[in-house]
Design a protein around this motif. Structure first.
Motif, PDB file in Angstrom:
ATOM      1  N   ARG A 150       0.849  -1.193   0.000  1.00 19.74           N
ATOM      2  CA  ARG A 150       0.000   0.000   0.000  1.00 19.74           C
ATOM      3  C   ARG A 150       0.878   1.234   0.000  1.00 19.74           C
ATOM      4  N   LEU A 151       0.638   2.097  -0.962  1.00 15.60           N
ATOM      5  CA  LEU A 151       1.447   3.301  -1.094  1.00 15.60           C
ATOM      6  C   LEU A 151       0.926   4.418  -0.204  1.00 15.60           C
ATOM      7  N   GLU A 152       1.826   5.028   0.553  1.00 15.15           N
ATOM      8  CA  GLU A 152       1.491   6.243   1.283  1.00 15.15           C
ATOM      9  C   GLU A 152       1.955   7.471   0.502  1.00 15.15           C
ATOM     10  N   THR A 153       3.028   7.296  -0.257  1.00 13.25           N
ATOM     11  CA  THR A 153       3.516   8.330  -1.173  1.00 13.25           C
ATOM     12  C   THR A 153       3.560   7.736  -2.570  1.00 13.25           C
ATOM     13  N   GLY A 154       3.866   8.548  -3.560  1.00 10.23           N
ATOM     14  CA  GLY A 154       3.821   8.052  -4.936  1.00 10.23           C
ATOM     15  C   GLY A 154       5.044   8.418  -5.746  1.00 10.23           C
ATOM     16  N   ARG A 155       6.223   8.010  -5.286  1.00  6.14           N
ATOM     17  CA  ARG A 155       7.454   8.297  -6.024  1.00  6.14           C
ATOM     18  C   ARG A 155       7.611   7.361  -7.209  1.00  6.14           C
ATOM     19  N   THR A 156       8.351   7.804  -8.192  1.00  2.00           N
ATOM     20  CA  THR A 156       8.617   6.986  -9.373  1.00  2.00           C
ATOM     21  C   THR A 156       9.296   5.686  -8.965  1.00  2.00           C
ATOM     22  N   HIS A 157       8.757   4.561  -9.443  1.00  2.00           N
ATOM     23  CA  HIS A 157       9.310   3.220  -9.194  1.00  2.00           C
ATOM     24  C   HIS A 157       9.352   2.867  -7.702  1.00  2.00           C
ATOM     25  N   GLN A 158       8.485   3.482  -6.900  1.00  2.00           N
ATOM     26  CA  GLN A 158       8.610   3.365  -5.444  1.00  2.00           C
ATOM     27  C   GLN A 158       8.611   1.924  -4.933  1.00  2.00           C
ATOM     28  N   ILE A 159       7.602   1.143  -5.299  1.00  2.00           N
ATOM     29  CA  ILE A 159       7.520  -0.227  -4.785  1.00  2.00           C
ATOM     30  C   ILE A 159       8.717  -1.043  -5.253  1.00  2.00           C
ATOM     31  N   ARG A 160       9.099  -0.861  -6.493  1.00  2.00           N
ATOM     32  CA  ARG A 160      10.217  -1.639  -7.041  1.00  2.00           C
ATOM     33  C   ARG A 160      11.528  -1.308  -6.317  1.00  2.00           C
ATOM     34  N   VAL A 161      11.757  -0.024  -6.054  1.00  6.98           N
ATOM     35  CA  VAL A 161      12.970   0.394  -5.347  1.00  6.98           C
ATOM     36  C   VAL A 161      12.945  -0.092  -3.899  1.00  6.98           C
ATOM     37  N   HIS A 162      11.812   0.067  -3.218  1.00  2.77           N
ATOM     38  CA  HIS A 162      11.728  -0.348  -1.824  1.00  2.77           C
ATOM     39  C   HIS A 162      11.817  -1.873  -1.684  1.00  2.77           C
ATOM     40  N   SER A 163      11.246  -2.613  -2.617  1.00  2.00           N
ATOM     41  CA  SER A 163      11.352  -4.070  -2.565  1.00  2.00           C
ATOM     42  C   SER A 163      12.808  -4.511  -2.702  1.00  2.00           C
ATOM     43  N   ALA A 164      13.516  -3.892  -3.634  1.00  2.00           N
ATOM     44  CA  ALA A 164      14.934  -4.214  -3.810  1.00  2.00           C
ATOM     45  C   ALA A 164      15.729  -3.837  -2.558  1.00  2.00           C
ATOM     46  N   TRP A 165      15.375  -2.700  -1.943  1.00  3.42           N
ATOM     47  CA  TRP A 165      16.058  -2.268  -0.723  1.00  3.42           C
ATOM     48  C   TRP A 165      15.843  -3.281   0.408  1.00  3.42           C
ATOM     49  N   LEU A 166      14.649  -3.885   0.461  1.00  6.00           N
ATOM     50  CA  LEU A 166      14.352  -4.913   1.461  1.00  6.00           C
ATOM     51  C   LEU A 166      15.159  -6.189   1.237  1.00  6.00           C
ATOM     52  N   GLY A 167      15.722  -6.325   0.040  1.00  2.00           N
ATOM     53  CA  GLY A 167      16.407  -7.561  -0.316  1.00  2.00           C
ATOM     54  C   GLY A 167      15.492  -8.559  -0.986  1.00  2.00           C
ATOM     55  N   HIS A 168      14.297  -8.108  -1.377  1.00  2.00           N
ATOM     56  CA  HIS A 168      13.313  -8.967  -2.027  1.00  2.00           C
ATOM     57  C   HIS A 168      12.780  -8.265  -3.278  1.00  2.00           C
ATOM     58  N   PRO A 169      13.593  -8.197  -4.336  1.00  2.00           N
ATOM     59  CA  PRO A 169      13.148  -7.503  -5.544  1.00  2.00           C
ATOM     60  C   PRO A 169      11.971  -8.192  -6.218  1.00  2.00           C
ATOM     61  N   ILE A 170      11.216  -7.419  -6.970  1.00  2.00           N
ATOM     62  CA  ILE A 170      10.076  -7.955  -7.709  1.00  2.00           C
ATOM     63  C   ILE A 170      10.553  -8.914  -8.787  1.00  2.00           C
ATOM     64  N   VAL A 171       9.909 -10.063  -8.888  1.00  2.00           N
ATOM     65  CA  VAL A 171      10.236 -11.042  -9.927  1.00  2.00           C
ATOM     66  C   VAL A 171       9.996 -10.402 -11.305  1.00  2.00           C
ATOM     67  N   GLY A 172      10.937 -10.595 -12.209  1.00  2.00           N
ATOM     68  CA  GLY A 172      10.807 -10.081 -13.572  1.00  2.00           C
ATOM     69  C   GLY A 172      11.237  -8.637 -13.738  1.00  2.00           C
ATOM     70  N   ASP A 173      11.705  -7.988 -12.663  1.00  2.00           N
ATOM     71  CA  ASP A 173      12.117  -6.584 -12.747  1.00  2.00           C
ATOM     72  C   ASP A 173      13.527  -6.500 -13.321  1.00  2.00           C
ATOM     73  N   LEU A 174      13.636  -5.999 -14.527  1.00  2.00           N
ATOM     74  CA  LEU A 174      14.929  -5.934 -15.210  1.00  2.00           C
ATOM     75  C   LEU A 174      15.809  -4.808 -14.679  1.00  2.00           C
ATOM     76  N   ASP A 175      15.218  -3.795 -14.041  1.00  2.00           N
ATOM     77  CA  ASP A 175      15.987  -2.645 -13.571  1.00  2.00           C
ATOM     78  C   ASP A 175      16.495  -2.808 -12.140  1.00  2.00           C
ATOM     79  N   TYR A 176      15.685  -3.406 -11.274  1.00  2.00           N
ATOM     80  CA  TYR A 176      16.033  -3.456  -9.857  1.00  2.00           C
ATOM     81  C   TYR A 176      16.199  -4.873  -9.321  1.00  2.00           C
ATOM     82  N   GLY A 177      16.124  -5.850 -10.181  1.00  2.00           N
ATOM     83  CA  GLY A 177      16.305  -7.236  -9.774  1.00  2.00           C
ATOM     84  C   GLY A 177      17.033  -7.997 -10.861  1.00  2.00           C
TER      85      GLY A 177
END
Length: 310
Positions: A232-259
């Motif tokens: 659930r987004l509280e803010t709306g930054r560009t690529h937010q979920i994808r960047v935060h998922s990668a930061w958690l150490g759990h990148p989104i499957v199929g993400d060519l930029d952050y995983g």
């Protein structure tokens, strides 16, 4: 459509003007800022700045004038739309992977805007300007799911206000690599342009140009070496979920930029990230609207395959 003037005040440590401006205005790349400086469109403390390498410090006042955009030739295109909700004020669409939201260099046609223009006809003319008619918010090209388009100027202002004040609720489902130890959590890490790759975003400290970004996540299902997460987004930054998922150490499957981009044996059309639910208030009646977008077939296939393995 007239030129846009932004008045900004510098906070934080001294930094190059072009780099600082590109982090403050997400829609502008550093190269675009440099061109604006060359065009004498930037003032620092009331004086025109002509040096790309100029440094700004805390308290400096920067005035940026963005000239009127040269309109692209927006042509209606009869592209099929998966419509989740529609009335005379707004339209909510289940966007497929691979579709860009609005025309831009490299994507002059085949966009959501082209399809919506064909669907709505003259009604969208002039709503929000000629470049992005009716667009309230965006989804990445390879992210699927619910996105709202305004059909009138008042609806546009109302819906954009709901996004900005966080009264609209945007929820996502994503399949990630690995298994979080906790069942839920919040990532509160600022996001800004990647310091080395300006086409990407990254976790960047606020004093270096990052902007606050908050993502709430909850574990939906453990799938061996993978997990299904609800975001659930509280803010709306560009690529937010994808960047935060990668930061958690759990990148989104199929993400060519952050995983890694690997897709567990399923040929995904994009990354396994889907805007599953959009909740907002009707611009005129204030009645709640809840649009639920079913998962795309490739994500369903991936989930079923992972479930068979566990």
């Amino acid at each position: 459509m007239s030129e846009k003037v932004l008045e900004l005040v510098v906070t934080g440590t001294p930094e190059r003007l072009d780099r600082w401006l590109s982090t403050q205005v997400e829609s502008l790349s550093r190269s675009r800022v440099q061109k604006l400086i060359e065009q004498l469109s930037v003032r620092v403390n009331g004086e025109i700045c002509t040096a790309k390498k100029a440094t700004v410090s805390q308290g400096d006042r920067v005035c940026l004038t963005i000239p009127e955009a040269v309109p692209l030739a927006l042509m209606p295109e009869p592209i099929p739309l998966d419509i989740l909700y529609e009335d005379d004020q707004l339209l909510i669409i289940n966007k497929p992977a691979g579709m860009v939201v609005h025309p831009a260099p490299g994507h002059p046609s085949g966009t959501l805007v082209n399809a919506v223009l064909a669907h709505c006809g003259e009604q969208l003319k002039g709503v929000g300007g000629v470049l992005r008619p009716g667009i309230v918010h965006r989804l990445d090209k390879d992210t699927t799911g619910a996105i709202v388009v305004a059909k009138t100027e008042p609806a546009l202002h109302s819906l954009q206000g709901q996004i900005q004040t966080k009264t609209a609720r945007r929820e996502y489902l994503g399949i990630v690599f690995g298994a979080p130890k906790a069942d839920s959590g919040t990532v509160n890490q600022p996001i800004g342009r990647h310091p080395k790759d300006r086409k990407k975003m990254a976790v960047v400290p606020i004093d270096q140009g990052g902007r606050q970004a908050v993502t709430h996540w909850q574990l939906q299902e453990r799938l061996g070496n993978y997990s299904l997460l609800h975001f659930r987004l509280e803010t709306g930054r560009t690529h937010q979920i994808r960047v935060h998922s990668a930061w958690l150490g759990h990148p989104i499957v199929g993400d060519l930029d952050y995983g890694s981009g690997r897709s567990a044996g399923v040929n995904l059309a994009g990354q396994a990230l889907h805007a599953c639910r959009l909740t907002l208030s009707h611009p005129l009646t204030q009645a709640p609207i809840v649009a639920v977008a079913p998962l795309p077939a490739d994500m369903e296939t991936l989930l079923n395959r992972l479930r068979l393995r566990t």
